[in-house]
Design a protein around this motif. Structure first.
Motif, PDB file in Angstrom:
ATOM      1  N   THR A 332       0.809  -1.223   0.000  1.00  0.00           N
ATOM      2  CA  THR A 332       0.000   0.000   0.000  1.00  0.00           C
ATOM      3  C   THR A 332       0.843   1.275   0.000  1.00  0.00           C
ATOM      4  O   THR A 332       1.804   1.390   0.761  1.00  0.00           O
ATOM      5  CB  THR A 332      -0.903   0.004   1.259  1.00  0.00           C
ATOM      6  OG1 THR A 332      -1.667  -1.190   1.264  1.00  0.00           O
ATOM      7  CG2 THR A 332      -1.828   1.201   1.275  1.00  0.00           C
ATOM      8  N   VAL A 333       0.447   2.235  -0.842  1.00  0.00           N
ATOM      9  CA  VAL A 333       1.059   3.572  -0.830  1.00  0.00           C
ATOM     10  C   VAL A 333       0.323   4.386   0.228  1.00  0.00           C
ATOM     11  O   VAL A 333      -0.901   4.503   0.191  1.00  0.00           O
ATOM     12  CB  VAL A 333       0.942   4.253  -2.207  1.00  0.00           C
ATOM     13  CG1 VAL A 333       1.519   5.660  -2.164  1.00  0.00           C
ATOM     14  CG2 VAL A 333       1.633   3.420  -3.278  1.00  0.00           C
ATOM     15  N   THR A 334       1.072   4.920   1.202  1.00  0.00           N
ATOM     16  CA  THR A 334       0.418   5.623   2.315  1.00  0.00           C
ATOM     17  C   THR A 334       0.447   7.146   2.167  1.00  0.00           C
ATOM     18  O   THR A 334      -0.383   7.831   2.751  1.00  0.00           O
ATOM     19  CB  THR A 334       1.093   5.256   3.657  1.00  0.00           C
ATOM     20  OG1 THR A 334       2.508   5.428   3.520  1.00  0.00           O
ATOM     21  CG2 THR A 334       0.792   3.823   4.043  1.00  0.00           C
ATOM     22  N   MET A 335       1.413   7.678   1.406  1.00  0.00           N
ATOM     23  CA  MET A 335       1.523   9.134   1.326  1.00  0.00           C
ATOM     24  C   MET A 335       2.073   9.587  -0.021  1.00  0.00           C
ATOM     25  O   MET A 335       3.051   9.033  -0.514  1.00  0.00           O
ATOM     26  CB  MET A 335       2.462   9.635   2.445  1.00  0.00           C
ATOM     27  CG  MET A 335       2.484  11.143   2.612  1.00  0.00           C
ATOM     28  SD  MET A 335       0.868  11.892   2.916  1.00  0.00           S
ATOM     29  CE  MET A 335       0.452  11.128   4.478  1.00  0.00           C
ATOM     30  N   LEU A 336       1.429  10.612  -0.592  1.00  0.00           N
ATOM     31  CA  LEU A 336       1.943  11.311  -1.773  1.00  0.00           C
ATOM     32  C   LEU A 336       2.287  12.732  -1.366  1.00  0.00           C
ATOM     33  O   LEU A 336       1.555  13.351  -0.586  1.00  0.00           O
ATOM     34  CB  LEU A 336       0.904  11.366  -2.899  1.00  0.00           C
ATOM     35  CG  LEU A 336       0.378  10.056  -3.495  1.00  0.00           C
ATOM     36  CD1 LEU A 336      -0.610  10.362  -4.615  1.00  0.00           C
ATOM     37  CD2 LEU A 336       1.521   9.207  -4.021  1.00  0.00           C
ATOM     38  N   ARG A 337       3.383  13.261  -1.906  1.00  0.00           N
ATOM     39  CA  ARG A 337       3.787  14.656  -1.635  1.00  0.00           C
ATOM     40  C   ARG A 337       4.297  15.289  -2.919  1.00  0.00           C
ATOM     41  O   ARG A 337       5.053  14.644  -3.662  1.00  0.00           O
ATOM     42  CB  ARG A 337       4.939  14.681  -0.622  1.00  0.00           C
ATOM     43  CG  ARG A 337       4.615  14.155   0.755  1.00  0.00           C
ATOM     44  CD  ARG A 337       4.092  15.266   1.631  1.00  0.00           C
ATOM     45  NE  ARG A 337       4.321  15.010   3.037  1.00  0.00           N
ATOM     46  CZ  ARG A 337       4.350  15.952   3.954  1.00  0.00           C
ATOM     47  NH1 ARG A 337       4.209  17.213   3.618  1.00  0.00           N
ATOM     48  NH2 ARG A 337       4.521  15.653   5.224  1.00  0.00           N
ATOM     49  N   PRO A 338       3.973  16.562  -3.196  1.00  0.00           N
ATOM     50  CA  PRO A 338       4.630  17.236  -4.322  1.00  0.00           C
ATOM     51  C   PRO A 338       6.130  17.323  -4.051  1.00  0.00           C
ATOM     52  O   PRO A 338       6.545  17.607  -2.924  1.00  0.00           O
ATOM     53  CB  PRO A 338       3.987  18.630  -4.336  1.00  0.00           C
ATOM     54  CG  PRO A 338       2.734  18.492  -3.537  1.00  0.00           C
ATOM     55  CD  PRO A 338       2.999  17.425  -2.525  1.00  0.00           C
ATOM     56  N   TYR A 339       6.938  17.047  -5.054  1.00  0.00           N
ATOM     57  CA  TYR A 339       8.400  17.064  -4.884  1.00  0.00           C
ATOM     58  C   TYR A 339       9.003  18.265  -5.601  1.00  0.00           C
ATOM     59  O   TYR A 339       9.854  18.960  -5.058  1.00  0.00           O
ATOM     60  CB  TYR A 339       8.981  15.752  -5.436  1.00  0.00           C
ATOM     61  CG  TYR A 339      10.494  15.647  -5.373  1.00  0.00           C
ATOM     62  CD1 TYR A 339      11.136  15.376  -4.166  1.00  0.00           C
ATOM     63  CD2 TYR A 339      11.270  15.809  -6.520  1.00  0.00           C
ATOM     64  CE1 TYR A 339      12.518  15.283  -4.098  1.00  0.00           C
ATOM     65  CE2 TYR A 339      12.660  15.708  -6.461  1.00  0.00           C
ATOM     66  CZ  TYR A 339      13.285  15.437  -5.257  1.00  0.00           C
ATOM     67  OH  TYR A 339      14.653  15.346  -5.195  1.00  0.00           O
ATOM     68  N   GLU A 340       8.534  18.503  -6.821  1.00  0.00           N
ATOM     69  CA  GLU A 340       9.047  19.643  -7.602  1.00  0.00           C
ATOM     70  C   GLU A 340       7.851  20.286  -8.293  1.00  0.00           C
ATOM     71  O   GLU A 340       7.084  19.599  -8.969  1.00  0.00           O
ATOM     72  CB  GLU A 340      10.026  19.101  -8.646  1.00  0.00           C
ATOM     73  CG  GLU A 340      10.978  20.130  -9.203  1.00  0.00           C
ATOM     74  CD  GLU A 340      11.975  19.470 -10.164  1.00  0.00           C
ATOM     75  OE1 GLU A 340      11.845  19.733 -11.369  1.00  0.00           O
ATOM     76  OE2 GLU A 340      12.843  18.696  -9.718  1.00  0.00           O
ATOM     77  N   THR A 341       7.690  21.579  -8.107  1.00  0.00           N
ATOM     78  CA  THR A 341       6.538  22.264  -8.710  1.00  0.00           C
ATOM     79  C   THR A 341       6.997  23.426  -9.576  1.00  0.00           C
ATOM     80  O   THR A 341       8.066  23.998  -9.351  1.00  0.00           O
ATOM     81  CB  THR A 341       5.587  22.813  -7.614  1.00  0.00           C
ATOM     82  OG1 THR A 341       6.349  23.640  -6.724  1.00  0.00           O
ATOM     83  CG2 THR A 341       4.946  21.698  -6.817  1.00  0.00           C
ATOM     84  N   SER A 342       6.176  23.742 -10.575  1.00  0.00           N
ATOM     85  CA  SER A 342       6.402  24.979 -11.348  1.00  0.00           C
ATOM     86  C   SER A 342       5.061  25.683 -11.421  1.00  0.00           C
ATOM     87  O   SER A 342       4.144  25.212 -12.093  1.00  0.00           O
ATOM     88  CB  SER A 342       6.952  24.660 -12.740  1.00  0.00           C
ATOM     89  OG  SER A 342       6.090  23.783 -13.418  1.00  0.00           O
ATOM     90  N   GLY A 343       4.943  26.770 -10.663  1.00  0.00           N
ATOM     91  CA  GLY A 343       3.651  27.442 -10.521  1.00  0.00           C
ATOM     92  C   GLY A 343       2.699  26.525  -9.766  1.00  0.00           C
ATOM     93  O   GLY A 343       3.039  25.996  -8.718  1.00  0.00           O
ATOM     94  N   ASP A 344       1.504  26.310 -10.338  1.00  0.00           N
ATOM     95  CA  ASP A 344       0.521  25.432  -9.698  1.00  0.00           C
ATOM     96  C   ASP A 344       0.691  23.977 -10.117  1.00  0.00           C
ATOM     97  O   ASP A 344       0.074  23.082  -9.541  1.00  0.00           O
ATOM     98  CB  ASP A 344      -0.904  25.885 -10.051  1.00  0.00           C
ATOM     99  CG  ASP A 344      -1.252  27.204  -9.374  1.00  0.00           C
ATOM    100  OD1 ASP A 344      -0.545  27.567  -8.416  1.00  0.00           O
ATOM    101  OD2 ASP A 344      -2.212  27.867  -9.810  1.00  0.00           O
ATOM    102  N   ALA A 345       1.505  23.748 -11.157  1.00  0.00           N
ATOM    103  CA  ALA A 345       1.651  22.383 -11.685  1.00  0.00           C
ATOM    104  C   ALA A 345       2.739  21.619 -10.937  1.00  0.00           C
ATOM    105  O   ALA A 345       3.733  22.191 -10.489  1.00  0.00           O
ATOM    106  CB  ALA A 345       1.981  22.442 -13.168  1.00  0.00           C
ATOM    107  N   VAL A 346       2.531  20.328 -10.799  1.00  0.00           N
ATOM    108  CA  VAL A 346       3.522  19.452 -10.161  1.00  0.00           C
ATOM    109  C   VAL A 346       4.344  18.787 -11.255  1.00  0.00           C
ATOM    110  O   VAL A 346       3.795  18.123 -12.142  1.00  0.00           O
ATOM    111  CB  VAL A 346       2.800  18.370  -9.299  1.00  0.00           C
ATOM    112  CG1 VAL A 346       3.795  17.379  -8.733  1.00  0.00           C
ATOM    113  CG2 VAL A 346       2.009  19.033  -8.176  1.00  0.00           C
ATOM    114  N   ALA A 347       5.673  18.993 -11.215  1.00  0.00           N
ATOM    115  CA  ALA A 347       6.552  18.360 -12.206  1.00  0.00           C
ATOM    116  C   ALA A 347       6.972  16.973 -11.740  1.00  0.00           C
ATOM    117  O   ALA A 347       7.082  16.040 -12.534  1.00  0.00           O
ATOM    118  CB  ALA A 347       7.784  19.235 -12.447  1.00  0.00           C
TER     119      ALA A 347
END
Length: 363
Positions: A332-347
């Motif tokens: 099971t995947v328990t957590m997602l986090r943004p790692y690199e963003t540009s503006g509102d988008a997640v890269a």
């Protein structure tokens, strides 16, 4: 799409993880300790352990600007770890709860953090200068069960919370003397502490696993144990929402979700991989998975000799080892986090799971 960056840190579940702003430090909640890993080339090496809790650490968050780490645990405590030249110095927070602390997140402006608990309340914690300690105010009504997840609105005043009573709620955490008066939003204009700005019930009365505001703060998404994701678009204070869109899936439940811009949600959970959802006010739909299944060497059956085949049959009663999943995460995947963003988008985003793996994905 380039291959994901996979780090198998250990063979224990990862309850939560968080990266520093420069992405050189990774904090991992493992059992009763917090492990700090430093980036060395393409891998992460253990550089420090923070030991202040005596029961399982349930959640962790690093403030991007100050570098402070906040942790909470089943021992009913939260600690703020201040970075100093000699290492991290812990400060105990007065939570005033008598059940486990379950989830913690810093507000975007880093003046407060919210701690969910099994005590049917959320502690909003802030620093009191004159006494030099972290104190808390409680959001109680109308919460009737354990808080499983919280998420902050970009204005650092509104807070979304999901709980085991099948409700996702939007509450005001305005604290006089700490917060500036927020701009009016679709959620509300006058926002004294504990104002209920929205209360949404999951259709199947399933536990809420994850909540998240869109980057603008004008929509709220939450996932529940009936394998659905619901997106709420508020219209105006004390008015019914413009739209409440529920996406029912045939997948297993999603434990965590993040927004990628205003028109895409990435969610992962018991299916051990991340899925994309796309849409807007007029409707949402599942649009595919993040990972390509045909990764080289994973699905290819090796040419087995007859001797080896009979050996496997003798040892295991089967020729193929089918305990290996075709996904990167093996549990099971328990957590997602943004790692690199540009503006509102997640890269790029990171995922952690019960299998002890941390994976960095390209979107």
């Amino acid at each position: 799409m380039s291959a994901p960056e996979v780090h198998h840190l250990f063979h224990n579940p990862i309850a939560d993880h968080s990266f520093s702003a420069d992405r050189q430090t990774l904090a991992i909640a493992r059992d009763t300790t917090v492990e700090l890993y430093g980036r060395v080339g393409n891998s992460f090496k253990l550089k420090d352990e923070l030991k202040g809790h005596d029961k399982t650490v349930t959640s962790i968050d690093i403030a991007p600007n100050s570098g402070r780490i906040v942790t909470c645990s089943q021992d009913r405590n939260a600690l703020v770890w201040e970075p100093t030249p000699q290492g991290y110095k812990p400060t105990l927070v007065l939570l005033r709860i008598n059940r486990a602390a379950t989830f913690v997140r810093w507000s975007p402006n880093e003046t407060k953090f919210a701690v969910g608990s099994g005590d049917r309340l959320i502690a909003i914690c802030y620093f009191e200068e004159e006494n030099d300690w972290w104190v808390s105010k409680h959001l109680k009504k109308p919460i009737r069960s354990t808080i499983t997840t919280v998420a902050w609105h970009p204005n650092s005043v509104l807070l979304a919370a999901g709980s085991t009573d099948a409700h996702a709620r939007v509450l005001s955490s305005f604290i006089k003397g700490v917060d500036a008066r927020p701009e009016p939003t679709a959620w509300g204009e006058r926002l004294p502490f504990n104002t209920i700005c929205g209360e949404y019930l999951n259709n199947s009365a399933g536990w809420i696993h994850s909540v998240a505001f869109s980057p603008s703060g004008d929509a709220l998404a939450f996932s529940a144990h009936d394998s659905s994701i619901t997106v709420v678009y508020p219209s105006a204070p004390e008015q019914p929402p413009k739209a409440v869109v529920t996406i029912n899936t045939q997948l297993l439940p999603f434990m965590s979700l993040i927004w990628n811009g205003e028109a895409e949600i990435i969610a992962a959970g018991y299916d051990c991989e991340a899925f994309r959802f796309k849409g807007g006010l007029n409707g949402w739909q599942l649009s595919g998975t993040i990972e390509a299944k045909s990764r080289p060497g994973l699905g290819d059956a090796r040419e087995e000799s007859a001797l080896n085949m009979f050996k496997q049959m003798d040892l295991k009663g089967k020729v193929k080892d089918d305990t290996q999943l075709k996904t990167v995460h093996q549990n099971t995947v328990t957590m997602l986090r943004p790692y690199e963003t540009s503006g509102d988008a997640v890269a790029k985003f990171s995922s952690s799971g019960v299998d002890g793996r941390l994976v960095i994905w390209n979107v």
